[in-house]
Design a protein around this motif. Sequence first.
Motif, PDB file in Angstrom:
ATOM      1  N   MET A   1       0.845  -1.188   0.000  1.00 21.14           N
ATOM      2  CA  MET A   1       0.000   0.000   0.000  1.00 21.14           C
ATOM      3  C   MET A   1       0.876   1.232   0.000  1.00 21.14           C
ATOM      4  O   MET A   1       1.933   1.255   0.627  1.00 21.14           O
ATOM      5  CB  MET A   1      -0.893   0.006   1.234  1.00 21.14           C
ATOM      6  CG  MET A   1      -1.810   1.183   1.235  1.00 21.14           C
ATOM      7  SD  MET A   1      -2.955   1.122   2.603  1.00 21.14           S
ATOM      8  CE  MET A   1      -2.840   2.811   3.090  1.00 21.14           C
ATOM      9  N   LYS A   2       0.431   2.260  -0.726  1.00 15.15           N
ATOM     10  CA  LYS A   2       1.150   3.522  -0.785  1.00 15.15           C
ATOM     11  C   LYS A   2       0.145   4.662  -0.719  1.00 15.15           C
ATOM     12  O   LYS A   2      -0.941   4.563  -1.292  1.00 15.15           O
ATOM     13  CB  LYS A   2       1.919   3.682  -2.097  1.00 15.15           C
ATOM     14  CG  LYS A   2       3.042   2.724  -2.314  1.00 15.15           C
ATOM     15  CD  LYS A   2       3.712   3.014  -3.654  1.00 15.15           C
ATOM     16  CE  LYS A   2       4.733   1.951  -3.974  1.00 15.15           C
ATOM     17  NZ  LYS A   2       5.342   2.163  -5.285  1.00 15.15           N
ATOM     18  N   ILE A   3       0.527   5.710  -0.053  1.00 14.51           N
ATOM     19  CA  ILE A   3      -0.220   6.966  -0.110  1.00 14.51           C
ATOM     20  C   ILE A   3       0.772   8.008  -0.582  1.00 14.51           C
ATOM     21  O   ILE A   3       1.836   8.173   0.019  1.00 14.51           O
ATOM     22  CB  ILE A   3      -0.806   7.357   1.261  1.00 14.51           C
ATOM     23  CG1 ILE A   3      -1.831   6.299   1.677  1.00 14.51           C
ATOM     24  CG2 ILE A   3      -1.421   8.754   1.195  1.00 14.51           C
ATOM     25  CD1 ILE A   3      -2.369   6.472   3.077  1.00 14.51           C
ATOM     26  N   ILE A   4       0.432   8.673  -1.662  1.00 13.00           N
ATOM     27  CA  ILE A   4       1.332   9.649  -2.261  1.00 13.00           C
ATOM     28  C   ILE A   4       0.630  10.993  -2.299  1.00 13.00           C
ATOM     29  O   ILE A   4      -0.471  11.108  -2.836  1.00 13.00           O
ATOM     30  CB  ILE A   4       1.733   9.199  -3.675  1.00 13.00           C
ATOM     31  CG1 ILE A   4       2.527   7.893  -3.575  1.00 13.00           C
ATOM     32  CG2 ILE A   4       2.554  10.263  -4.377  1.00 13.00           C
ATOM     33  CD1 ILE A   4       2.243   6.926  -4.635  1.00 13.00           C
ATOM     34  N   ARG A   5       1.252  11.970  -1.717  1.00 11.54           N
ATOM     35  CA  ARG A   5       0.738  13.346  -1.755  1.00 11.54           C
ATOM     36  C   ARG A   5       1.413  14.030  -2.939  1.00 11.54           C
ATOM     37  O   ARG A   5       2.526  14.515  -2.837  1.00 11.54           O
ATOM     38  CB  ARG A   5       1.053  14.074  -0.461  1.00 11.54           C
ATOM     39  CG  ARG A   5       0.606  13.310   0.774  1.00 11.54           C
ATOM     40  CD  ARG A   5      -0.689  13.821   1.302  1.00 11.54           C
ATOM     41  NE  ARG A   5      -1.005  13.123   2.555  1.00 11.54           N
ATOM     42  CZ  ARG A   5      -2.182  12.626   2.815  1.00 11.54           C
ATOM     43  NH1 ARG A   5      -3.150  12.755   1.953  1.00 11.54           N
ATOM     44  NH2 ARG A   5      -2.412  12.018   3.951  1.00 11.54           N
TER      45      ARG A   5
END
Length: 103
Positions: A1-5
């Motif tokens: 899982m990744k969260i990229i701003r």
Amino acid sequence: MKIIRSREFTASRAWGALEIANMGGITTRLHWTDQPYRWHVNDGQEVFAVLDGRVEMRYRDAGEDKSVVLETGDVFYASPGTAHVAHPIGNARVLVVEAQSSQ
């Protein structure tokens, strides 16, 4: 899982990229740039989504040079064989989905 701003992403050079995913040879990459790319034709289809900033997309359609300014949230689809070049207007962050062989 990744969260990229995406608005926080920068690169050390124009068109520097963060690879988000490679799904069976189809890559999704986040690019930062403040300089034009180069005229090119991809190996297959390309989806180009402006996440931050503005980009003038120049392309050839039926042998005629055209251009459109893409705003944040706009998407450009390049069908196979479409020659195109992106010219950011200031800084821009774009999400590009394309065949890995196009890079």
